[in-house]
Enzyme design. Structure first.
Site, PDB file in Angstrom:
ATOM      1  CG  ASP A 256      -2.167   0.901   0.964  1.00 57.66           C
ATOM      2  OD1 ASP A 256      -3.138   0.387   0.378  1.00 57.66           O
ATOM      3  OD2 ASP A 256      -2.139   2.084   1.316  1.00 57.66           O
ATOM      4  CG  ASP A 300      -9.889  -4.090  -3.354  1.00 63.42           C
ATOM      5  OD1 ASP A 300     -10.809  -3.781  -4.137  1.00 63.42           O
ATOM      6  OD2 ASP A 300     -10.012  -4.061  -2.122  1.00 63.42           O
ATOM      7  CB  CYS A 353     -16.155  -1.230  -3.554  1.00 59.63           C
ATOM      8  SG  CYS A 353     -15.265   0.293  -3.191  1.00 59.63           S
TER       9      CYS A 353
END
Length: 401
Positions: A256, A300, A353
């Site tokens: 990340d 993601d 998402c």
């Protein structure tokens, strides 16, 4: 919910709303802060505050339509009073702050303003138009579904227990759950409760993870012993799921750009007894150094959150069109650059998402058009209206040469 006639509860509600709408705070964090700072409130009081705040965040534009003016710091009490006045069965306390609330006028204005579907479903115009442009007739159904409060779903940590045993342990604490048969490790709470205080959570027997989100890690087809990269790991919800699917065997590199998120991931991994995860901060040359090194790759990707508005209703009022344009550019860059991490014959999942094709299918199509050495194996969109959970997109892609 019937009004609880205690003024300090309404002071808590208006103060929380002020911080969400005018101080840029996140709804979940602000509700948590308000409840923590007022420990004298009982369970009924706390539920009333949390539910009222979330309702007002979710239905902000509908309430403004009934007020016939936009919300401001000076109209917070009118805003709250208007919400309750929309229910003919509710009776407002006889307080000075509600003295100007006129039930008949509110209902009359509501009837007129709600003829606009963007007002009736409480979305900003730009967002409603984007949804219509990208999803056509489907958008209204999804917009309505994302106004239904999200259930609490648990993902059982199979490294420590199984679904049947966890359900039994929680039942002993008067916490009832139901098995979601379509989701391998999912239990849904029948009633909301503070699940984080249980020994089962503290001991890492489960994580809170939406059922839609729980579909992503299995989609990657990981196996024990593989080298897997979670390229946008955040605080590690899907990393932990991958570790359980791999039975703690092999290696997961969780990456990340934010070090604080990786620290939180390490803390969660320790609680979950996850032992095959290594964290790595993404820096200038991190991705290049990892080329051709992974059997599996999860991207993601950062996204608009157009699929999780039921869980994050304040995002309706924080997002804007320029952000959506920027995030699409970021998604394309990440997909193009990070795809090089997998070996020939390896698989990756690109996931968001969001339910917008411009962030999903269109991104994958552009990537494949520019990278002929990759092919799409399968993709899937999970819509809130179909499954009752958050909306997600996932594409399984193979590197063929």
């Amino acid at each position: 919910m019937k009004i609880l006639p205690y003024k300090n509860l309404f002071i808590g509600i208006t103060g929380t709303l002020n911080n969400i709408f005018f101080e840029g705070k996140y709804a979940d964090k602000e509700v948590e802060r308000t409840l923590k700072s007022n420990k004298q409130w009982g369970a009924k009081d706390r539920a009333f505050i949390a539910e009222t705040v979330y309702d007002l965040v979710r239905w902000k534009r509908l309430v403004e339509g009934a007020m016939a003016r936009p919300l401001s710091p000076d109209t917070l009490w009118e805003f709250v009073g208007t919400w309750f006045a929309l229910d003919p069965e509710e009776k407002l306390p006889m307080w000075e702050e509600f003295a100007r609330i006129n039930h008949k006028e509110i209902l009359k204005r509501h009837h007129q303003s709600a003829k606009n579907p963007a007002v009736a479903e409480s979305y900003p115009d730009w967002m409603f138009e984007v949804g219509k442009a990208e999803l056509g007739d489907r958008w209204l159904e999804e917009a309505q579904a994302m106004n239904i409060p999200a259930p609490t779903v648990l993902r059982v940590n199979s490294l420590k227990t199984d679904r049947k045993e966890l359900q039994k342990l929680l039942k002993q604490r008067q916490i009832k759950t139901k098995v979601l048969s379509k989701y391998q490790d999912a239990l849904e709470l029948e009633e909301k409760t503070n699940i984080f205080r249980t020994d089962e959570f503290q001991n890492g027997f489960f994580e809170v993870q939406d059922a839609g989100s729980q579909m992503i890690a299995p989609f990657l087809r990981v196996e024990p012993g593989m080298r897997v990269v979670d390229a946008c790991a955040g605080a590690g919800g899907k990393t932990l799921h991958l570790a359980s699917l791999m039975n703690n065997k092999g290696q997961i590199i969780a990456m990340d750009i934010h070090e604080w998120k990786l620290k939180e991931l390490k803390r969660r991994a320790s609680r979950n007894d996850v032992q095959n995860v290594q964290t790595r901060l993404i820096e200038a040359k991190t991705i290049k150094k990892m080329a051709n090194s992974a059997d599996r790759l999860l991207i993601d990707a950062p996204c608009s959150g157009f699929g999780v508005l039921r869980r994050n209703p304040d995002a309706k009022w924080k997002l804007d069109q320029p952000f959506l344009d920027r995030i699409r550019e970021t998604q394309a860059m990440i997909l193009n650059d990070y795809a090089k991490i997998i070996k020939v014959g390896g698989l990756m999942v690109y996931a968001t998402c969001s339910i917008l094709p411009s962030e999903n299918q269109e991104q994958v199509e552009k990537f494949l058009a520019n990278n002929e050495n990759y092919k799409l194996i399968n993709d899937k969109t999970y819509y809130p209206s179909e499954n009752g959970y958050d909306g997600f997109y996932m594409a399984l892609i193979e590197r063929v040469s």
